[in-house]
Each structure stands twice: as structure tokens, then as C-alpha cells.
Design a protein around this motif. Structure first.
Motif, PDB file in Angstrom:
ATOM      1  N   GLY A  60      53.022 -41.564  13.186  1.00  0.00           N
ATOM      2  CA  GLY A  60      52.560 -42.780  12.525  1.00  0.00           C
ATOM      3  C   GLY A  60      51.791 -42.475  11.256  1.00  0.00           C
ATOM      4  O   GLY A  60      51.944 -43.153  10.243  1.00  0.00           O
ATOM      5  N   LYS A  61      50.965 -41.435  11.305  1.00  0.00           N
ATOM      6  CA  LYS A  61      50.186 -41.041  10.134  1.00  0.00           C
ATOM      7  C   LYS A  61      51.106 -40.567   9.016  1.00  0.00           C
ATOM      8  O   LYS A  61      50.906 -40.893   7.841  1.00  0.00           O
ATOM      9  N   ILE A  62      52.115 -39.795   9.381  1.00  0.00           N
ATOM     10  CA  ILE A  62      53.046 -39.276   8.378  1.00  0.00           C
ATOM     11  C   ILE A  62      53.795 -40.418   7.704  1.00  0.00           C
ATOM     12  O   ILE A  62      54.020 -40.394   6.488  1.00  0.00           O
TER      13      ILE A  62
ATOM     14  N   ALA B  92      46.868 -34.616  -1.882  1.00  0.00           N
ATOM     15  CA  ALA B  92      45.878 -35.442  -1.184  1.00  0.00           C
ATOM     16  C   ALA B  92      46.396 -35.874   0.183  1.00  0.00           C
ATOM     17  O   ALA B  92      45.654 -35.926   1.167  1.00  0.00           O
ATOM     18  N   ALA B  93      47.704 -36.184   0.254  1.00  0.00           N
ATOM     19  CA  ALA B  93      48.301 -36.581   1.531  1.00  0.00           C
ATOM     20  C   ALA B  93      48.280 -35.421   2.528  1.00  0.00           C
ATOM     21  O   ALA B  93      47.960 -35.603   3.702  1.00  0.00           O
ATOM     22  N   ALA B  94      48.627 -34.244   2.040  1.00  0.00           N
ATOM     23  CA  ALA B  94      48.619 -33.062   2.911  1.00  0.00           C
ATOM     24  C   ALA B  94      47.208 -32.778   3.420  1.00  0.00           C
ATOM     25  O   ALA B  94      47.005 -32.469   4.604  1.00  0.00           O
ATOM     26  N   LYS B  95      46.233 -32.900   2.535  1.00  0.00           N
ATOM     27  CA  LYS B  95      44.838 -32.660   2.912  1.00  0.00           C
ATOM     28  C   LYS B  95      44.391 -33.675   3.958  1.00  0.00           C
ATOM     29  O   LYS B  95      43.667 -33.341   4.902  1.00  0.00           O
ATOM     30  N   LYS B  96      44.827 -34.932   3.805  1.00  0.00           N
ATOM     31  CA  LYS B  96      44.459 -35.984   4.743  1.00  0.00           C
ATOM     32  C   LYS B  96      45.018 -35.699   6.127  1.00  0.00           C
ATOM     33  O   LYS B  96      44.406 -36.019   7.147  1.00  0.00           O
ATOM     34  N   LEU B  97      46.192 -35.083   6.157  1.00  0.00           N
ATOM     35  CA  LEU B  97      46.828 -34.764   7.428  1.00  0.00           C
ATOM     36  C   LEU B  97      46.314 -33.441   7.995  1.00  0.00           C
ATOM     37  O   LEU B  97      46.554 -33.112   9.143  1.00  0.00           O
ATOM     38  N   GLY B  98      45.599 -32.678   7.139  1.00  0.00           N
ATOM     39  CA  GLY B  98      45.042 -31.406   7.592  1.00  0.00           C
ATOM     40  C   GLY B  98      46.046 -30.278   7.606  1.00  0.00           C
ATOM     41  O   GLY B  98      45.932 -29.334   8.397  1.00  0.00           O
ATOM     42  N   VAL B  99      47.050 -30.353   6.703  1.00  0.00           N
ATOM     43  CA  VAL B  99      48.069 -29.310   6.639  1.00  0.00           C
ATOM     44  C   VAL B  99      48.253 -28.883   5.186  1.00  0.00           C
ATOM     45  O   VAL B  99      47.725 -29.517   4.269  1.00  0.00           O
ATOM     46  N   THR B 100      49.003 -27.822   4.967  1.00  0.00           N
ATOM     47  CA  THR B 100      49.306 -27.383   3.607  1.00  0.00           C
ATOM     48  C   THR B 100      50.410 -28.260   3.028  1.00  0.00           C
ATOM     49  O   THR B 100      51.113 -28.966   3.765  1.00  0.00           O
ATOM     50  N   VAL B 101      50.557 -28.209   1.694  1.00  0.00           N
ATOM     51  CA  VAL B 101      51.592 -29.016   1.034  1.00  0.00           C
ATOM     52  C   VAL B 101      52.995 -28.639   1.526  1.00  0.00           C
ATOM     53  O   VAL B 101      53.798 -29.520   1.834  1.00  0.00           O
ATOM     54  N   PRO B 102      53.342 -27.330   1.631  1.00  0.00           N
ATOM     55  CA  PRO B 102      54.669 -26.973   2.150  1.00  0.00           C
ATOM     56  C   PRO B 102      54.904 -27.511   3.563  1.00  0.00           C
ATOM     57  O   PRO B 102      56.004 -27.975   3.885  1.00  0.00           O
ATOM     58  N   THR B 103      53.866 -27.449   4.421  1.00  0.00           N
ATOM     59  CA  THR B 103      54.004 -27.958   5.788  1.00  0.00           C
ATOM     60  C   THR B 103      54.219 -29.457   5.782  1.00  0.00           C
ATOM     61  O   THR B 103      55.038 -29.990   6.553  1.00  0.00           O
ATOM     62  N   PHE B 104      53.494 -30.161   4.898  1.00  0.00           N
ATOM     63  CA  PHE B 104      53.637 -31.611   4.812  1.00  0.00           C
ATOM     64  C   PHE B 104      55.057 -31.986   4.370  1.00  0.00           C
ATOM     65  O   PHE B 104      55.671 -32.902   4.913  1.00  0.00           O
ATOM     66  N   LYS B 105      55.585 -31.235   3.357  1.00  0.00           N
ATOM     67  CA  LYS B 105      56.954 -31.485   2.896  1.00  0.00           C
ATOM     68  C   LYS B 105      57.954 -31.291   4.019  1.00  0.00           C
ATOM     69  O   LYS B 105      58.919 -32.046   4.160  1.00  0.00           O
TER      70      LYS B 105
END
Length: 329
Positions: free
Chosen positions: A293-295, A311-324
Motif C-alpha cells: 500500500g505504501k509503495i 525522497a520516496a525511497a527514503k520515506k520507505l526506508g530503502v535505497t533508490v535502486p531497491t525502490f525502483k
């Protein structure tokens, strides 16, 4: 992510808003004073200022291939009430037979042609009135060539230039095709991205330097006003904007703070959306504790250009590559 899931998220969020579910008010101090429609942007204050038409003319000469040298030949057309999203960040003017519309963005926004469409119409109406163009005449009338420019100076590395077209956004299966199109030339002005313009357009180069310097210092100090102050103090003597920014220090720091806080504003929007979902008890079958839901919410904010990828990756607590990677799952 599945399209159905995104729709569900949006529907439930809308439902929650309609019912005016009580929720905790954001406590960040900046948001209480953050008026999304109150102030001209720093961009307009510096590069759309009638007192410094020479700076605006330099931008025009560089990107519209003009040899005009007299700032008095430039007529500023900026629409006073043209508010886009949160700030009046447009600069529009006429030089000779060309009307130029410029915007400054700190996020990559593929919807610029949509945003510029009503803006072009309002400026066209102003030109018709200003030059008394007889639109109902049987004789062909004069009208300027229109140039639309978007100057990008955000955190993300992007190509030097990108052409954004309204026709690329319009429904692909429309038949017949749209009779109206609009092209926006997006130019990356981040420091170091366009060395060929360092001398030919010094006002724009020095402006981009200040924005990045102020942003980096604001990140480090945790205060946008202090960041802008520190950037002004760090300007070299050959920065063409230095005397102007020093003379208007208080106004500059206020305007920069409003723009810097926009990303924080959207962080609060996201948090409010999560809380609404919890109160309603739905959004992916109770969003609380469900990373999907957060993603979904973060993906929508990133896709609309309202939140940066980092900023989105930081909000989720992950790195940018992980968020992608999670976005592709």
C-alpha cells in the motif's frame, strides 16, 4: 504494480476525504505558514524582474537564437494570476516577432505541455489585447511565433534537453488525431550540465548555481532559510546576481524556503493519505503494516512529479535502486 490496485487506492482515499475522517493534523512548523498560492517564485523574482530585463534578454538570445541587444525591446507579459500547482513560476515576454514562455522546475514533469496549454491561451489573449490584433478581420493579422521553454534545476540527473509534446500525452487510440499540439523544450540547467552556456547566458548559469548551493546547504543545516543565507554569503564576486540577491536577501530566503518546503509538503500529504487509509480500515485490506500500500501511494506521487525518487525511497526506508526494483515487482 497492478492498475486495479492503484485505482482501489485512489477510490478509497477519495472516499475517506469525502467523509472528512478526523485525523491528526501535521505538526511541521513550515506547513502552517506554507501558502501554496501566495508568492511568486524565486525564478520569476530574479529572471522575470522588469528591473533586470537584460538578464531575461540573455536567456532569450541564448535559447531563441536572437541578436537583439536592447532590453527595451523586450516586453514582459507574465500573467499575474497564472498559478501552477503552488507558485507563480512563469516568465513570459515578447521580443520582436517571438513570444517566449519560460518555466522553472525542480522535478521532471512530463505533463508540462498540459500545464502550458492554458498558459499559452492566457498570454495569447494578452497579446491580442496589447497589440490590438483584429481577430475578426478579413485580412491576415500579425501574430508572434511562440516558444515554450522549461528550465530544469532539480536533484535528478537528466539529459541535456528533452522535447515534450502534448500529442504524446493525448490518448493513443484517438481517431481522428488531435488537431491541437504543443511542444515544450525542457532544458537541464543544473551546474555543469550545460558548459556551453556558461558565458553566453551567465544570469541563468549563476541562478542555477545559487539554487543548487542553497539546496545543498539547506539539506546540511536542516533549514532552507539558513541554506539560502549561506549560499548568498558563498557567492563569488563575479556572480552577476550577487548584488541583487544581497539587496533582497530577506525576500530571496523567504521565496527559496517556500519552494524548498514543497517536497516536505508532499511528504505530509503522503502521511495524511496513510492515516486516512488506516481510519477507513481499507486500502489494500487495511494499509497498516502492508508495504504494498505504501509503495502504491509513493509510486503515484513520484509518477505525478510531486515527490522525488530519492525522497520516496527514503520515506520507505530503502535505497533508490531497491525502490525502483519494488516498483517493477
Amino acid at each position: 504494480m497492478a492498475k486495479q490496485t492503484k485505482t482501489a487506492v485512489k477510490k478509497e482515499t477519495s472516499k475517506a476525504s469525502a467523509k472528512k475522517t478526523s485525523r491528526k493534523k501535521p505538526t511541521r512548523s513550515f506547513k502552517k505558514g506554507f501558502n501554496r498560492t501566495m508568492a511568486d517564485s524565486l525564478w520569476k523574482f530574479v529572471l522575470g524582474n522588469p528591473e533586470h530585463k537584460d538578464w531575461t534578454l540573455d536567456v532569450f538570445k541564448t535559447f531563441c537564437k536572437s541578436d537583439c541587444d536592447d532590453p527595451n525591446d523586450l516586453t514582459i507579459l507574465t500573467i499575474d494570476n497564472a498559478v501552477f500547482v503552488n507558485l507563480k513560476n512563469d516568465v513570459s515576454f515578447i521580443v520582436g516577432n517571438t513570444m517566449c514562455l519560460c518555466e522553472h522546475q525542480t522535478t521532471v514533469n512530463p505533463n508540462m505541455p498540459i500545464r502550458c496549454l492554458p498558459y499559452v491561451g492566457m498570454n495569447a489573449a494578452k497579446v491580442i489585447e496589447l497589440f490590438r490584433i483584429r481577430v475578426f478581420s478579413e485580412l491576415e493579422q500579425w501574430f508572434p511565433t511562440i516558444k515554450c521553454l522549461c528550465f530544469y534545476c532539480g536533484r535528478k540527473d537528466v539529459e541535456e534537453e528533452r522535447i515534450l509534446r502534448l500529442s504524446d500525452i493525448c490518448a493513443k487510440n484517438s481517431d481522428p488525431e488531435s488537431d491541437v499540439d504543443l511542444r515544450v523544450r525542457m532544458v537541464n540547467i543544473r551546474p555543469g550540465s550545460r558548459p556551453q552556456y556558461t558565458e553566453s547566458c551567465k544570469p541563468l548559469t549563476d541562478y542555477a548555481w545559487f539554487i543548487e548551493a542553497a539546496r545543498n546547504r539547506a539539506d546540511k543545516l536542516g533549514d532552507p532559510a539558513k541554506g539560502a543565507d549561506a549560499a548568498i554569503d558563498a557567492m563569488s564576486d563575479d556572480n552577476i546576481l550577487k548584488p541583487f540577491l544581497l539587496a533582497h536577501r530577506a525576500e530571496v530566503t523567504m521565496k527559496f524556503s517556500n519552494e524548498y518546503d514543497e517536497e516536505q509538503y508532499w511528504n505530509d500529504v503522503w502521511e495524511d493519505g496513510i492515516e486516512v487509509g488506516r481510519n477507513e480500515g481499507k486500502i489494500e485490506g487495511k494499509i497498516e503494516g502492508k508495504i504494498e500500500g505504501k509503495i502504491e501511494i509513493l509510486a503515484d506521487l513520484v509518477e505525478s512529479g510531486d515527490l522525488s525518487l530519492s525522497a520516496a525511497a527514503k520515506k520507505l526506508g530503502v535505497t533508490v535502486p531497491t525502490f525502483k526494483k519494488k516498483l517493477k515487482e
